[in-house]
Write a protein that holds these residues in place. Structure first.
Motif, short mmCIF file in Angstrom:
data_model
loop_
_atom_site.label_atom_id
_atom_site.label_comp_id
_atom_site.label_asym_id
_atom_site.label_seq_id
_atom_site.Cartn_x
_atom_site.Cartn_y
_atom_site.Cartn_z
N UNK A 205 5.58 -25.06 26.44
CA UNK A 205 6.08 -25.57 27.71
C UNK A 205 4.92 -26.09 28.55
N UNK A 206 5.24 -26.84 29.58
CA UNK A 206 4.21 -27.44 30.43
C UNK A 206 3.83 -26.51 31.58
N UNK A 207 2.78 -26.90 32.33
CA UNK A 207 2.34 -26.07 33.45
C UNK A 207 3.26 -26.21 34.65
N UNK A 208 3.30 -25.18 35.47
CA UNK A 208 4.01 -25.25 36.74
C UNK A 208 3.00 -25.62 37.83
N UNK A 209 3.49 -25.85 39.04
CA UNK A 209 2.58 -26.14 40.16
C UNK A 209 1.63 -24.96 40.39
N UNK A 210 2.14 -23.75 40.17
CA UNK A 210 1.34 -22.54 40.38
C UNK A 210 0.24 -22.40 39.32
#
Length: 291
Positions: A205-210
């Motif tokens: 999965x991709x990164x979150x803003x956090x």
């Protein structure tokens, strides 16, 4: 000094004989003064305790079962590799593979005894391999456990020890190895006769803003594609990132999503955490500054 206590197994922690609480992968914090020389003890069930005096000598050279991580204003004390309290020698299995006699036994710690024409070799192993099964992959010996495996040479050298799942067994060994990072990266590798034939890095999965900055530094560490993280201007300098950041071993999250801790080995069992801040432009990293 702020001290964070951690342990790879649940432990009762005492400081100068007073019960401090249970310690495991979740941290316990305290303010300690090295001048006081407080006596600390980790007590895991069914294992021998780890004891030390928290003083200047300890911070310079901790015992082999303790890793120290120095950060701004404090240190994390991480206990691991506990020895079982039962000293009885127990042979778990014995097998002969291609002229090599293998004996897996437990005596406080797990170890593999390997004997062939190269001599007699003792290889310490983690407890996670206690239920492992051996097989040959070309000239190499593989120990397959539950979610982990080890590869050894006939001369008793530990070539690879990692978490992971074996996908193919035979002359060519194929495995998927997790990086345990924020994007769920894994490496699918193929090896034969001690040589790495291929390595494909995947992400779940991709990164979150956090976790955006965290995922970027993790990607640099494992050699994954960093282009999704960088502005076009900074991408032109991507080839020099490794040199700029240096040889770090792991990445830590902070309370600030733009500030990330990188862990550098000072010497065996002693590490330093250095902090790097990223500047974002249009949702991508335009600058990296060490603080």
């Amino acid at each position: 000094m702020q001290v964070i206590f951690l342990a790879e197994k649940p432990c009762a922690l005492t400081v100068n004989g007073a019960y401090f609480g249970m310690v495991d992968g979740f941290e316990k914090r305290a303010e300690l003064d090295v001048k006081d020389g407080l006596f600390c003890e980790f007590l895991p069930p069914d294992h021998l305790p780890v004891r030390f005096r928290f003083d200047e000598d300890f911070l310079l050279s901790p015992p082999p079962q303790v890793d120290l991580y120095f950060f701004k204003g404090g240190v994390a004390v991480c206990c691991r590799d506990f020895v079982k309290s039962d000293p009885t020698l127990s042979v778990l299995w014995q097998e002969k593979l291609g002229g090599t006699l293998l004996t897996l036994c437990m005596q406080g710690r797990l170890q593999l005894n390997l004997e062939n024409e190269t001599g007699f070799h003792i290889i310490p192993l983690p407890e996670e391999l206690e239920s492992c099964k051996p097989f040959l992959s070309g000239e190499e010996i593989v120990l397959e456990g539950d979610g982990c495996f080890a590869v050894l040479s006939r001369a008793g050298k530990l070539l690879l020890l990692t978490e992971g799942t074996l996908l193919e067994r035979g002359e060519t060994l194929k495995a998927e190895i997790p990086f345990a990072d924020s994007m769920g990266h894994t490496a699918v590798i193929e090896r034969r006769d001690g040589k790495l034939l291929s390595c494909v890095i995947r992400s779940r999965f991709g990164p979150t803003e956090r976790t955006f900055a965290l995922a970027f530094f993790e990607s640099v560490l494992i050699g994954a594609d960093v282009s999704p993280f960088l502005t076009e201007t900074l991408m032109k300098k991507a080839g020099s990132l490794k040199k700029f950041l240096g040889k770090y071993t792991s990445v830590t999250l902070t309370d600030d999503p733009t500030l990330t801790g990188l862990v550098y080995e000072r010497k065996p069992h002693v590490f330093d955490v250095r902090y790097f801040r990223v500047t974002l432009d249009g949702g991508k990293i335009s600058n990296i500054i060490e603080e």
